[in-house]
Scaffold this motif. Structure first.
Motif, mmCIF file in Angstrom:
data_model
loop_
_atom_site.group_PDB
_atom_site.id
_atom_site.type_symbol
_atom_site.label_atom_id
_atom_site.label_comp_id
_atom_site.label_asym_id
_atom_site.label_seq_id
_atom_site.Cartn_x
_atom_site.Cartn_y
_atom_site.Cartn_z
ATOM 1 N N GLY A 128 0.893 -6.025 4.192
ATOM 2 C CA GLY A 128 0.270 -7.062 4.998
ATOM 3 C C GLY A 128 -1.090 -6.728 5.561
ATOM 4 N N TYR B 207 -2.886 0.408 -3.934
ATOM 5 C CA TYR B 207 -2.544 -0.857 -3.300
ATOM 6 C C TYR B 207 -2.308 -1.895 -4.388
ATOM 7 C CZ TYR B 207 -7.480 -2.280 -3.829
ATOM 8 O OH TYR B 207 -8.717 -2.586 -4.311
ATOM 9 N N LEU C 37 3.783 7.150 3.051
ATOM 10 C CA LEU C 37 3.998 5.936 3.826
ATOM 11 C C LEU C 37 3.662 4.707 2.999
ATOM 12 C CD1 LEU C 37 2.358 7.298 7.050
ATOM 13 C CD2 LEU C 37 4.684 6.445 6.962
ATOM 14 N N VAL D 17 -1.851 -6.266 -4.981
ATOM 15 C CA VAL D 17 -1.946 -7.620 -4.441
ATOM 16 C C VAL D 17 -0.951 -8.560 -5.109
ATOM 17 C CG1 VAL D 17 -4.343 -7.292 -3.784
ATOM 18 C CG2 VAL D 17 -3.816 -8.281 -6.014
ATOM 19 N N LEU E 173 -5.336 6.735 1.369
ATOM 20 C CA LEU E 173 -4.848 5.619 0.565
ATOM 21 C C LEU E 173 -4.719 6.053 -0.885
ATOM 22 C CD1 LEU E 173 -4.099 2.614 0.298
ATOM 23 C CD2 LEU E 173 -6.533 2.148 -0.063
ATOM 24 N N TYR F 64 0.306 5.303 1.065
ATOM 25 C CA TYR F 64 -0.560 6.299 1.681
ATOM 26 C C TYR F 64 0.141 7.650 1.628
ATOM 27 C CZ TYR F 64 -3.210 2.533 4.018
ATOM 28 O OH TYR F 64 -3.970 1.431 4.298
ATOM 29 N N GLN G 193 -1.146 -4.164 8.216
ATOM 30 C CA GLN G 193 -0.635 -2.861 7.808
ATOM 31 C C GLN G 193 0.605 -2.460 8.591
ATOM 32 O OE1 GLN G 193 -2.817 -0.487 5.220
ATOM 33 N NE2 GLN G 193 -2.234 -2.603 4.828
ATOM 34 N N PHE G 194 1.706 -3.139 8.347
ATOM 35 C CA PHE G 194 2.981 -2.747 8.932
ATOM 36 C C PHE G 194 3.557 -1.634 8.066
ATOM 37 C CE2 PHE G 194 3.038 -5.868 12.121
ATOM 38 C CZ PHE G 194 2.558 -7.046 11.586
ATOM 39 N N PHE G 195 3.915 -0.534 8.694
ATOM 40 C CA PHE G 195 4.314 0.655 7.968
ATOM 41 C C PHE G 195 5.821 0.823 7.913
ATOM 42 C CE2 PHE G 195 0.501 3.120 7.017
ATOM 43 C CZ PHE G 195 -0.446 2.431 7.747
ATOM 44 N N GLY G 196 6.264 1.426 6.813
ATOM 45 C CA GLY G 196 7.646 1.829 6.703
ATOM 46 C C GLY G 196 7.878 3.145 7.423
ATOM 47 N N TYR H 151 0.842 -1.204 0.000
ATOM 48 C CA TYR H 151 0.000 0.000 0.000
ATOM 49 C C TYR H 151 0.874 1.249 0.000
ATOM 50 C CZ TYR H 151 -3.533 -3.287 1.771
ATOM 51 O OH TYR H 151 -4.382 -4.352 1.927
#
Lengths: 112, 108
Positions: free
Chosen positions: B94, B49, B90, B51, B46, B36, B97-100, B34
């Motif tokens: 997953g 995204y 951002l 897949v 958002l 953002y 939503q684990f962010f960088g 994703y």
């Protein structure tokens, strides 16, 4: 429609409890999440709750879910200055979609 | 363990210049990815995204585009930046939503 609402600001004294509230609109979300964002950083997943639960506790964090009112809250016990950050609630995508809906964030300020 | 990287961390670009932001994930395969944008003092919007490789869905029509050339690489691009493109970008992966760490973009 999709809308997740939070109050913008909360100020508490160190050692007190903080309660951050969130209302959401989509009752079909499976999970609801709380994230913490410190200045200049990405979002950190704090905790989440499955939609068939009413409460989840994880150390100083307590999540309450009222599905009837579509209300989610995060309680932080014994709030510390390091808890100062922006807190976001979010709901998981509904079936057939991949879109997470985030709230506008609540800025928590902890006063020493 | 899984990690997510974004670069650059900060970027200052003139209006009309191109943009390329990169996001890579390690320690997992075929993640949902994703992009953002977070404008100053606001929530998350958002943008895109994905897949899978080459599969991009756009949420908001704008002058930005995204590509996924490899399984764990997600790129955000623009041919010509606008002032309104300034913000904190951002990347996340997953179901949780684990962010960088984000990229702070300032367009002047």
């Amino acid at each position: 429609g999709e809308d997740v609402e939070q109050s913008l600001f909360l100020s508490v004294r160190e050692g007190d409890s903080s309660v951050i509230n969130c209302t959401y609109t989509d009752s079909s979300s499976t999970y609801l999440y709380w994230y913490k964002q410190e200045p200049g950083a990405g979002l950190q997943l704090l905790t989440y709750i499955f939609s068939n639960m009413d409460m989840k506790q994880d150390q100083r964090l307590t999540v309450l879910l009222n599905k009837k009112d579509k209300h989610l809250s995060l309680r932080i016990a014994d709030t510390q200055t390091g808890d100062s950050a922006i807190y976001f609630c979010a709901e998981s995508p509904t079936s057939g979609t991949y879109k997470y809906i985030f709230g506008t964030g609540t800025r928590l300020k902890v006063l020493a | 363990s899984q990690t997510i990287h974004q670069w650059p961390a900060t970027l200052v670009q003139p209006v009309g210049s191109p943009l390329s932001l990169e996001c890579t994930v390690e320690g997992t395969s075929n993640p949902n990815l994703y992009w953002y944008r977070q404008a100053a003092g606001r929530g998350l919007q958002l943008l895109f995204y994905s897949v899978g490789i080459g599969q991009i869905s756009s949420e908001v029509p704008q002058n930005l585009s995204a590509s996924r050339p490899q399984d764990r690489q997600f790129i955000l691009s623009s041919k010509k930046l606008l002032l309104s493109d300034s913000g904190f970008y951002l990347c996340a992966w997953g179901n949780e939503q684990f962010f960088g760490p984000g990229t702070r973009l300032t367009v002047l």
